[in-house]
Design a protein around this motif. Structure first.
Motif, PDB file in Angstrom:
ATOM      1  N   LYS A  94       0.834  -1.202   0.000  1.00 43.36           N
ATOM      2  CA  LYS A  94       0.000   0.000   0.000  1.00 43.36           C
ATOM      3  C   LYS A  94       0.877   1.265   0.000  1.00 43.36           C
ATOM      4  O   LYS A  94       0.578   2.228  -0.703  1.00 43.36           O
ATOM      5  N   SER A  95       1.981   1.242   0.751  1.00 43.63           N
ATOM      6  CA  SER A  95       2.899   2.386   0.767  1.00 43.63           C
ATOM      7  C   SER A  95       3.563   2.586  -0.597  1.00 43.63           C
ATOM      8  O   SER A  95       3.739   3.716  -1.049  1.00 43.63           O
ATOM      9  N   LEU A  96       3.931   1.487  -1.237  1.00 42.51           N
ATOM     10  CA  LEU A  96       4.540   1.560  -2.562  1.00 42.51           C
ATOM     11  C   LEU A  96       3.566   2.189  -3.556  1.00 42.51           C
ATOM     12  O   LEU A  96       3.939   3.087  -4.329  1.00 42.51           O
ATOM     13  N   ILE A  97       2.328   1.757  -3.545  1.00 40.40           N
ATOM     14  CA  ILE A  97       1.324   2.338  -4.437  1.00 40.40           C
ATOM     15  C   ILE A  97       1.138   3.820  -4.123  1.00 40.40           C
ATOM     16  O   ILE A  97       1.122   4.664  -5.023  1.00 40.40           O
ATOM     17  N   GLU A 104      -4.191   6.468  -4.156  1.00 39.55           N
ATOM     18  CA  GLU A 104      -4.264   5.035  -3.864  1.00 39.55           C
ATOM     19  C   GLU A 104      -5.368   4.341  -4.661  1.00 39.55           C
ATOM     20  O   GLU A 104      -6.218   3.651  -4.119  1.00 39.55           O
ATOM     21  N   ASN A 105      -5.333   4.522  -5.978  1.00 36.06           N
ATOM     22  CA  ASN A 105      -6.294   3.853  -6.839  1.00 36.06           C
ATOM     23  C   ASN A 105      -6.011   2.357  -6.888  1.00 36.06           C
ATOM     24  O   ASN A 105      -4.917   1.919  -6.535  1.00 36.06           O
ATOM     25  N   PRO A 106      -6.973   1.562  -7.347  1.00 34.99           N
ATOM     26  CA  PRO A 106      -6.782   0.112  -7.389  1.00 34.99           C
ATOM     27  C   PRO A 106      -5.603  -0.303  -8.273  1.00 34.99           C
ATOM     28  O   PRO A 106      -5.278   0.366  -9.253  1.00 34.99           O
ATOM     29  N   ALA A 107      -4.992  -1.415  -7.896  1.00 28.44           N
ATOM     30  CA  ALA A 107      -3.883  -1.992  -8.663  1.00 28.44           C
ATOM     31  C   ALA A 107      -3.994  -3.513  -8.570  1.00 28.44           C
ATOM     32  O   ALA A 107      -4.410  -4.057  -7.545  1.00 28.44           O
ATOM     33  N   TRP A 108      -3.611  -4.188  -9.646  1.00 31.64           N
ATOM     34  CA  TRP A 108      -3.618  -5.652  -9.641  1.00 31.64           C
ATOM     35  C   TRP A 108      -2.559  -6.204  -8.701  1.00 31.64           C
ATOM     36  O   TRP A 108      -1.454  -5.665  -8.607  1.00 31.64           O
ATOM     37  N   ILE A 109      -2.920  -7.300  -8.020  1.00 33.95           N
ATOM     38  CA  ILE A 109      -1.965  -8.127  -7.281  1.00 33.95           C
ATOM     39  C   ILE A 109      -2.079  -9.535  -7.861  1.00 33.95           C
ATOM     40  O   ILE A 109      -2.937  -9.794  -8.710  1.00 33.95           O
ATOM     41  N   GLY A 110      -1.254 -10.449  -7.427  1.00 34.72           N
ATOM     42  CA  GLY A 110      -1.144 -11.752  -8.056  1.00 34.72           C
ATOM     43  C   GLY A 110      -2.120 -12.817  -7.616  1.00 34.72           C
ATOM     44  O   GLY A 110      -1.863 -14.004  -7.814  1.00 34.72           O
ATOM     45  N   LEU A 111      -3.245 -12.447  -7.056  1.00 32.94           N
ATOM     46  CA  LEU A 111      -4.207 -13.428  -6.565  1.00 32.94           C
ATOM     47  C   LEU A 111      -5.313 -13.650  -7.589  1.00 32.94           C
ATOM     48  O   LEU A 111      -5.844 -12.694  -8.164  1.00 32.94           O
ATOM     49  N   SER A 112      -5.645 -14.920  -7.820  1.00 33.30           N
ATOM     50  CA  SER A 112      -6.746 -15.249  -8.731  1.00 33.30           C
ATOM     51  C   SER A 112      -7.371 -16.578  -8.334  1.00 33.30           C
ATOM     52  O   SER A 112      -6.770 -17.379  -7.622  1.00 33.30           O
ATOM     53  N   ALA A 113      -8.584 -16.782  -8.852  1.00 30.37           N
ATOM     54  CA  ALA A 113      -9.299 -18.042  -8.643  1.00 30.37           C
ATOM     55  C   ALA A 113     -10.100 -18.369  -9.893  1.00 30.37           C
ATOM     56  O   ALA A 113     -11.278 -18.694  -9.826  1.00 30.37           O
ATOM     57  N   CYS A 114      -9.469 -18.268 -11.032  1.00 27.42           N
ATOM     58  CA  CYS A 114     -10.169 -18.482 -12.299  1.00 27.42           C
ATOM     59  C   CYS A 114     -10.352 -19.963 -12.630  1.00 27.42           C
ATOM     60  O   CYS A 114     -11.253 -20.315 -13.374  1.00 27.42           O
ATOM     61  N   GLN A 115      -9.501 -20.809 -12.110  1.00 26.79           N
ATOM     62  CA  GLN A 115      -9.612 -22.230 -12.397  1.00 26.79           C
ATOM     63  C   GLN A 115     -10.708 -22.897 -11.564  1.00 26.79           C
ATOM     64  O   GLN A 115     -11.359 -23.822 -12.019  1.00 26.79           O
ATOM     65  N   ILE A 150      -5.970  -4.551  -5.236  1.00 22.79           N
ATOM     66  CA  ILE A 150      -5.847  -3.924  -3.927  1.00 22.79           C
ATOM     67  C   ILE A 150      -6.340  -2.483  -4.062  1.00 22.79           C
ATOM     68  O   ILE A 150      -6.359  -1.934  -5.166  1.00 22.79           O
ATOM     69  N   ASN A 151      -6.765  -1.887  -2.959  1.00 18.52           N
ATOM     70  CA  ASN A 151      -7.209  -0.483  -2.910  1.00 18.52           C
ATOM     71  C   ASN A 151      -8.552  -0.256  -3.589  1.00 18.52           C
ATOM     72  O   ASN A 151      -8.813   0.832  -4.092  1.00 18.52           O
ATOM     73  N   TRP A 152      -9.401  -1.248  -3.591  1.00 20.57           N
ATOM     74  CA  TRP A 152     -10.730  -1.076  -4.177  1.00 20.57           C
ATOM     75  C   TRP A 152     -11.638  -0.390  -3.170  1.00 20.57           C
ATOM     76  O   TRP A 152     -11.774  -0.839  -2.050  1.00 20.57           O
ATOM     77  N   THR A 169      -8.568  -3.116 -16.796  1.00 17.99           N
ATOM     78  CA  THR A 169      -7.176  -2.671 -16.760  1.00 17.99           C
ATOM     79  C   THR A 169      -6.914  -1.797 -15.536  1.00 17.99           C
ATOM     80  O   THR A 169      -7.718  -0.924 -15.195  1.00 17.99           O
ATOM     81  N   PHE A 170      -5.797  -2.083 -14.889  1.00 12.42           N
ATOM     82  CA  PHE A 170      -5.356  -1.345 -13.707  1.00 12.42           C
ATOM     83  C   PHE A 170      -3.833  -1.296 -13.705  1.00 12.42           C
ATOM     84  O   PHE A 170      -3.171  -2.147 -14.308  1.00 12.42           O
ATOM     85  N   PRO A 171      -3.245  -0.333 -12.965  1.00 12.94           N
ATOM     86  CA  PRO A 171      -1.819  -0.422 -12.657  1.00 12.94           C
ATOM     87  C   PRO A 171      -1.571  -1.716 -11.891  1.00 12.94           C
ATOM     88  O   PRO A 171      -2.524  -2.405 -11.506  1.00 12.94           O
ATOM     89  N   PHE A 172      -0.311  -2.036 -11.609  1.00 11.22           N
ATOM     90  CA  PHE A 172      -0.033  -3.321 -10.961  1.00 11.22           C
ATOM     91  C   PHE A 172       1.272  -3.271 -10.185  1.00 11.22           C
ATOM     92  O   PHE A 172       2.112  -2.389 -10.400  1.00 11.22           O
TER      93      PHE A 172
END
Length: 179
Positions: A94-97, A104-115, A150-152, A169-172
């Motif tokens: 969060k500090s990096l963003i 602090e707009n939303p950004a993608w992180i590496g979590l998914s559950a598409c399978q 994150i940051n939604w 699309t979001f920053p990441f």
């Protein structure tokens, strides 16, 4: 021409956990600006512009991409979309963003559950052992929200995690392990 020894001074090190958001904000700012420690205490360094935290290197990219393209971008850098495994890592991300985007707009992180629905996995293969979902999330609404940012804060002030359609699309934020 800059010598290798001089280049190594461009990389900042972080050895102890910060105790507050302000400390994390300061550490992130110092590392982004490339303010090196000159006491020789660095043992492993992150690439220039990346932030070292808990033996990993993190960086933020402001260019919005869909989740899959963001993951591929990170992979091409020897990294993955960011995983978080404790409150300190979460607050550091969060500090990096915040350092790049004060709103602090939303950004993608590496979590998914598409399978598999609710089968959450980190794209870097690490164990899913920490969460910071917004209230009523994850909800899989809007036809297959299975990627996470994150940051939604659409309808809640929490600015935590939300599942979203992967095509948006979001920053990441990327992360790589130090060798």
């Amino acid at each position: 021409m800059v010598r290798v020894a001089e280049l190594s001074l461009l990389f900042a090190c972080f050895g102890a956990l910060a105790s507050s958001d302000t400390d994390l904000d300061t550490l992130v700012q110092e590392q982004i600006k490339g303010q090196p420690k000159k006491d020789g205490s660095c043992t492993a360094a992150c690439p220039y512009g990346w932030v070292k935290f808990d033996n990993r290197c993190f960086t933020y990219f402001a260019s919005p991409l869909d989740w899959y393209s963001a993951e591929i971008y990170c992979v091409n850098l020897g990294a993955n979309l960011a995983s978080m495994h404790n409150e300190n890592e979460y607050q550091m991300v969060k500090s990096l963003i915040r350092a790049h985007d004060p709103d602090e707009n939303p950004a993608w992180i590496g979590l998914s559950a598409c399978q598999k629905k609710f089968g959450w996995v980190w794209s870097d293969g690490t164990r899913f052992d920490f969460t910071r979902w917004n209230s009523n999330e994850p909800n899989y609404s809007h036809n297959g929200e299975c990627c996470v940012n994150i940051n939604w804060a659409y309808s809640v002030p929490e600015k935590r995690w939300n599942d979203n359609p992967c095509e948006e699309t979001f920053p990441f934020v990327c992360v790589k392990r130090l060798n």
